[in-house]
Design a protein around this motif. Structure first.
Motif, PDB file in Angstrom:
ATOM      1  N   ALA A  36       0.858  -1.182   0.000  1.00  0.00           N
ATOM      2  CA  ALA A  36       0.000   0.000   0.000  1.00  0.00           C
ATOM      3  C   ALA A  36       0.896   1.233   0.000  1.00  0.00           C
ATOM      4  CB  ALA A  36      -0.971  -0.042   1.166  1.00  0.00           C
ATOM      5  N   ARG A  37       0.828   2.053   1.025  1.00  0.00           N
ATOM      6  CA  ARG A  37       1.643   3.273   1.053  1.00  0.00           C
ATOM      7  C   ARG A  37       2.709   3.235   2.138  1.00  0.00           C
ATOM      8  NH1 ARG A  37      -3.416   7.549   0.534  1.00  0.00           N
ATOM      9  NH2 ARG A  37      -4.211   6.770  -1.450  1.00  0.00           N
ATOM     10  N   VAL A  38       3.011   2.047   2.646  1.00  0.00           N
ATOM     11  CA  VAL A  38       4.044   1.879   3.669  1.00  0.00           C
ATOM     12  C   VAL A  38       5.291   1.317   3.006  1.00  0.00           C
ATOM     13  CG1 VAL A  38       4.675   0.709   5.808  1.00  0.00           C
ATOM     14  CG2 VAL A  38       2.344   1.545   5.480  1.00  0.00           C
ATOM     15  N   HIS A  39       6.447   1.948   3.263  1.00  0.00           N
ATOM     16  CA  HIS A  39       7.686   1.610   2.564  1.00  0.00           C
ATOM     17  C   HIS A  39       8.741   1.069   3.527  1.00  0.00           C
ATOM     18  CE1 HIS A  39       6.416   3.570  -1.210  1.00  0.00           C
ATOM     19  NE2 HIS A  39       5.755   4.375  -0.395  1.00  0.00           N
TER      20      HIS A  39
ATOM     21  N   PRO B  83       2.483   7.145  13.346  1.00  0.00           N
ATOM     22  CA  PRO B  83       1.100   7.629  13.201  1.00  0.00           C
ATOM     23  C   PRO B  83       0.742   7.993  11.759  1.00  0.00           C
ATOM     24  CG  PRO B  83       2.094   8.564  15.170  1.00  0.00           C
ATOM     25  CD  PRO B  83       3.191   7.837  14.446  1.00  0.00           C
ATOM     26  N   SER B  84       1.674   8.576  11.024  1.00  0.00           N
ATOM     27  CA  SER B  84       1.375   8.951   9.643  1.00  0.00           C
ATOM     28  C   SER B  84       1.205   7.712   8.765  1.00  0.00           C
ATOM     29  CB  SER B  84       2.473   9.857   9.082  1.00  0.00           C
ATOM     30  OG  SER B  84       3.730   9.197   9.093  1.00  0.00           O
ATOM     31  N   GLU B  85       1.999   6.652   9.005  1.00  0.00           N
ATOM     32  CA  GLU B  85       1.841   5.412   8.248  1.00  0.00           C
ATOM     33  C   GLU B  85       0.500   4.749   8.559  1.00  0.00           C
ATOM     34  OE1 GLU B  85       6.475   3.928   7.759  1.00  0.00           O
ATOM     35  OE2 GLU B  85       5.424   3.558   9.638  1.00  0.00           O
ATOM     36  N   LEU B  86       0.126   4.774   9.834  1.00  0.00           N
ATOM     37  CA  LEU B  86      -1.166   4.200  10.211  1.00  0.00           C
ATOM     38  C   LEU B  86      -2.314   4.954   9.556  1.00  0.00           C
ATOM     39  CD1 LEU B  86      -0.726   3.394  14.009  1.00  0.00           C
ATOM     40  CD2 LEU B  86      -1.053   1.791  12.136  1.00  0.00           C
ATOM     41  N   GLU B  87      -2.187   6.254   9.490  1.00  0.00           N
ATOM     42  CA  GLU B  87      -3.234   7.059   8.866  1.00  0.00           C
ATOM     43  C   GLU B  87      -3.376   6.700   7.391  1.00  0.00           C
ATOM     44  OE1 GLU B  87      -4.572  11.754   8.384  1.00  0.00           O
ATOM     45  OE2 GLU B  87      -2.651  11.245   9.316  1.00  0.00           O
ATOM     46  N   LEU B  88      -2.237   6.491   6.705  1.00  0.00           N
ATOM     47  CA  LEU B  88      -2.282   6.109   5.297  1.00  0.00           C
ATOM     48  C   LEU B  88      -2.999   4.774   5.110  1.00  0.00           C
ATOM     49  CD1 LEU B  88       1.346   7.048   4.142  1.00  0.00           C
ATOM     50  CD2 LEU B  88      -0.785   8.154   3.430  1.00  0.00           C
ATOM     51  N   LEU B  89      -2.714   3.814   5.994  1.00  0.00           N
ATOM     52  CA  LEU B  89      -3.352   2.507   5.871  1.00  0.00           C
ATOM     53  C   LEU B  89      -4.849   2.580   6.149  1.00  0.00           C
ATOM     54  CD1 LEU B  89      -0.805   0.018   7.495  1.00  0.00           C
ATOM     55  CD2 LEU B  89      -1.239   0.411   5.083  1.00  0.00           C
ATOM     56  N   HIS B  90      -5.204   3.298   7.196  1.00  0.00           N
ATOM     57  CA  HIS B  90      -6.614   3.362   7.567  1.00  0.00           C
ATOM     58  C   HIS B  90      -7.439   4.178   6.579  1.00  0.00           C
ATOM     59  CE1 HIS B  90      -6.476   1.159  11.297  1.00  0.00           C
ATOM     60  NE2 HIS B  90      -5.478   1.882  11.742  1.00  0.00           N
TER      61      HIS B  90
END
Length: 205
Positions: free
Chosen positions: A167-170, A184-191
């Motif tokens: 997804a958007r996590v690298h 927190p920013s990675e979690l926001e992207l996933l959710h």
């Protein structure tokens, strides 16, 4: 016992099974690296593949990331024997036949230089006088050993396979065997990923 959800990113090394229970003594498992209880991998990486693995105890998110109908992207750096030509890359992009299944369209490009990755342990065994190349492949599905079967189908066997994003996590600078909590920013992207599988697929092809 805490009811808080846990979210972990792990750089899985070569030769490690994507599970916590050991089935074969020659392979390590996630238990050898991650001392966090009650988390489970989202999807899997084969024992001979490397790279990004997400783990969580959030069953809803795990389902969304694992279910192919949501069509989230997975990006891999793939070292192959010989240098793929335009025809081979076009076949990978449009879809290839793997046994009784035709793969979805994918984003595929030949990398101009070798990506900056840690050395594999053990090293890749090369054939003398046979050149190699690196592809970047982004899929929206995850069939069993799909990337390896795709490159083999067009005549360029995979030598090394590293997943660099889900997804958007690298993976970024995480080293093999290292893990950390998602930010927190990675979690926001996933959710905030779109939930309509068909719409996601159309945008990512």
């Amino acid at each position: 016992m805490s009811n808080e959800f846990k979210y972990i990113i792990f750089h899985k090394p070569y030769g490690v099974l994507s599970q916590f229970t050991q089935e074969t003594p020659q392979h390590k498992t996630l238990k050898d690296y991650i001392p966090v209880p009650d988390v489970y991998p989202v999807g899997r990486l084969d024992w001979d593949s490397e790279g990004l693995l997400l783990l969580t105890n959030n069953g809803q998110l795990q389902h969304r990331l694992s279910n192919p109908r949501f069509g989230h992207e997975r990006t891999y750096w793939v070292q192959v024997e010989r240098i793929p030509d335009e025809n081979a890359i076009a076949q990978l992009q449009t879809g290839v036949q793997i046994q009784d299944y035709r793969t979805r369209p994918a984003k595929v490009r030949l990398l101009p230089t070798t990506p900056n990755l840690p050395e594999r342990d053990p090293p890749v065994r090369f054939r003398k006088n046979v050149p190699t190349a690196w592809l970047e492949m982004t899929l929206t599905e995850g069939k069993n050993r799909q990337v390896r079967r795709m490159t083999a189908a067009v005549g360029f066997p995979t030598l090394r396979l590293v997943r660099i994003s889900i997804a958007r996590v690298h993976l970024d600078c995480l080293q093999p065997g290292e893990w950390r909590d998602l930010t927190p920013s990675e979690l926001e992207l996933l959710h905030n990923m779109p939930k309509a599988g068909k719409a996601v697929y159309r945008r990512t092809v």
